[in-house]
Every structure is written in C-alpha cells, then in structure tokens.
Design a protein around this motif. Structure first.
Motif, PDB file in Angstrom:
ATOM      1  N   ARG A   9     -54.624  27.149 -31.309  1.00 26.91           N
ATOM      2  CA  ARG A   9     -55.861  26.366 -31.248  1.00 26.91           C
ATOM      3  C   ARG A   9     -55.798  25.050 -32.017  1.00 26.91           C
ATOM      4  O   ARG A   9     -56.829  24.463 -32.301  1.00 26.91           O
ATOM      5  CB  ARG A   9     -57.005  27.202 -31.805  1.00 26.91           C
ATOM      6  N   SER A  10     -54.627  24.606 -32.357  1.00 27.86           N
ATOM      7  CA  SER A  10     -54.548  23.361 -33.106  1.00 27.86           C
ATOM      8  C   SER A  10     -53.439  22.487 -32.560  1.00 27.86           C
ATOM      9  O   SER A  10     -52.563  22.944 -31.838  1.00 27.86           O
ATOM     10  CB  SER A  10     -54.327  23.645 -34.595  1.00 27.86           C
ATOM     11  N   GLY A  11     -53.494  21.232 -32.922  1.00 27.01           N
ATOM     12  CA  GLY A  11     -52.496  20.281 -32.494  1.00 27.01           C
ATOM     13  C   GLY A  11     -52.983  18.866 -32.743  1.00 27.01           C
ATOM     14  O   GLY A  11     -54.076  18.645 -33.282  1.00 27.01           O
ATOM     15  N   ILE A  12     -52.167  17.915 -32.337  1.00 26.44           N
ATOM     16  CA  ILE A  12     -52.500  16.512 -32.523  1.00 26.44           C
ATOM     17  C   ILE A  12     -51.950  15.722 -31.341  1.00 26.44           C
ATOM     18  O   ILE A  12     -50.983  16.134 -30.705  1.00 26.44           O
ATOM     19  CB  ILE A  12     -51.920  15.989 -33.864  1.00 26.44           C
ATOM     20  N   TYR A  45     -50.820  15.470 -25.738  1.00 29.61           N
ATOM     21  CA  TYR A  45     -51.207  16.392 -26.803  1.00 29.61           C
ATOM     22  C   TYR A  45     -50.011  17.232 -27.227  1.00 29.61           C
ATOM     23  O   TYR A  45     -49.256  17.734 -26.392  1.00 29.61           O
ATOM     24  CB  TYR A  45     -52.343  17.281 -26.292  1.00 29.61           C
ATOM     25  N   THR A  60     -61.651  13.148 -35.480  1.00 30.63           N
ATOM     26  CA  THR A  60     -61.678  14.440 -34.806  1.00 30.63           C
ATOM     27  C   THR A  60     -63.133  14.866 -34.652  1.00 30.63           C
ATOM     28  O   THR A  60     -64.014  14.328 -35.330  1.00 30.63           O
ATOM     29  CB  THR A  60     -60.925  15.519 -35.610  1.00 30.63           C
ATOM     30  N   PRO A  91     -49.343  20.600 -29.135  1.00 28.79           N
ATOM     31  CA  PRO A  91     -49.955  21.785 -29.744  1.00 28.79           C
ATOM     32  C   PRO A  91     -49.146  22.285 -30.945  1.00 28.79           C
ATOM     33  O   PRO A  91     -47.930  22.168 -30.987  1.00 28.79           O
ATOM     34  CB  PRO A  91     -49.946  22.812 -28.615  1.00 28.79           C
ATOM     35  N   HIS A  92     -49.877  22.829 -31.915  1.00 27.10           N
ATOM     36  CA  HIS A  92     -49.275  23.448 -33.103  1.00 27.10           C
ATOM     37  C   HIS A  92     -49.860  24.851 -33.231  1.00 27.10           C
ATOM     38  O   HIS A  92     -50.634  25.121 -34.128  1.00 27.10           O
ATOM     39  CB  HIS A  92     -49.609  22.662 -34.373  1.00 27.10           C
ATOM     40  N   GLU A 105     -57.268  14.660 -31.542  1.00 27.50           N
ATOM     41  CA  GLU A 105     -56.968  15.967 -30.968  1.00 27.50           C
ATOM     42  C   GLU A 105     -57.277  16.018 -29.472  1.00 27.50           C
ATOM     43  O   GLU A 105     -57.408  17.096 -28.896  1.00 27.50           O
ATOM     44  CB  GLU A 105     -57.740  17.041 -31.725  1.00 27.50           C
ATOM     45  N   TRP A 148     -64.400  17.725 -35.540  1.00 19.33           N
ATOM     46  CA  TRP A 148     -64.833  18.573 -36.648  1.00 19.33           C
ATOM     47  C   TRP A 148     -64.994  17.814 -37.965  1.00 19.33           C
ATOM     48  O   TRP A 148     -65.487  18.358 -38.946  1.00 19.33           O
ATOM     49  CB  TRP A 148     -63.856  19.729 -36.845  1.00 19.33           C
TER      50      TRP A 148
END
Length: 153
Positions: A99-102, A93, A48, A95-96, A79, A50
C-alpha cells in the motif's frame, strides 16, 4: 425559520466567493502546456493526500495569488499512480510493498536532498531543477523565494 434562510444565503452566495478566490495550482501537464506558450520560473509543490502540512500549504497559496503572478505555481501528488510524460520521458509509480510507494517523477524532482512532504521544487524557464525547500513555508518565505527565483532568470 430566519436561521434557515440566513444559512441558505450564506451557503449559496458567500461560500462560492471564497472558492473562486482560491488559487488553482497547475497540474504537471497544464504546467508543461503553459511553459510552451509563456515560459516562467516555477514553484512546484510535491505533496501527498495524507500530509496535513501539504494541505495547509495549498490553502495558503490562495491568499498569495497576487504576489506570485511572475511564476507558475504547480502541484504534484508524489504518490500518484498516473504515468507522466515530463520533458519527453515517461515516469510512473514505484510501489514499495502492498500500500505504499512513490512516483518516479517525484524522486527525480526531489533529488537526493529531501524525501519529506511538503517539498518545494524550484524550476527555471527550461524546467530544470534550481533548488529544493523541504517543509512548510511561511507566506513571507514563499514570497521571498518566488522573488529570488524571478531575479535569477
């Protein structure tokens, strides 16, 4: 004034040499294209933006260039928002929240074993998952895994 000339020399001539020496990892699409022409085992880094250990692992690969010549080394941002065609199936993608997901491909490649980063996925010549390694790998560990992957073929 000499300092400015010296600094300019270093930035213009020596810094690019270091960049050229770094190994570029293949994208998923480049990997699939390469596998059609010359199938080899694959070390795939799921990462990722980050993840600081992911960045260290990518940097380390530039130094392993000669030791990893019998395998393809590829990377995939777990991501990523891009739709990816992998082995004839489209993955996207997931989303979760806001602003997040995998990415669905990252989930498929990681399997049930790991959900952390970095994760190494070892693929055979047919791009089937052989093994997973979660976490940062030291240079000797990476060399050993690559060697074992080639011997497995």
């Amino acid at each position: 004034m000499r300092f400015v000339y010296l600094l300019s020399f270093l930035l213009l001539w020596i810094a690019p040499l270091n960049i050229l020496a770094q190994e570029e990892m293949l994208s998923i699409q480049e990997l699939q294209d390469s596998m059609e022409n010359d199938p080899k085992p694959v070390l795939l880094l799921l990462h990722t933006d980050w993840c600081s250990y992911c960045a260290l692992q990518k940097k380390q690969l530039g130094k392993r260039k000669n030791k990893l010549k019998d395998v393809y080394v590829a990377s995939f941002d777990a991501e990523s928002n891009d739709d990816i065609n992998f082995k004839g199936q489209i993955y996207g993608y997931l989303p979760h929240g806001n602003r997040s997901g995998i990415h669905a491909l990252a989930l498929k490649l990681m399997g049930e074993k790991s959900k952390g980063y970095p994760t190494w996925v070892l693929l055979d010549r047919e791009m089937n998952v052989v093994e997973h390694y979660a976490g940062y790998l030291k240079p000797k560990e990476l060399d050993f895994i690559a060697k074992q992957l080639v011997m497995r073929e």
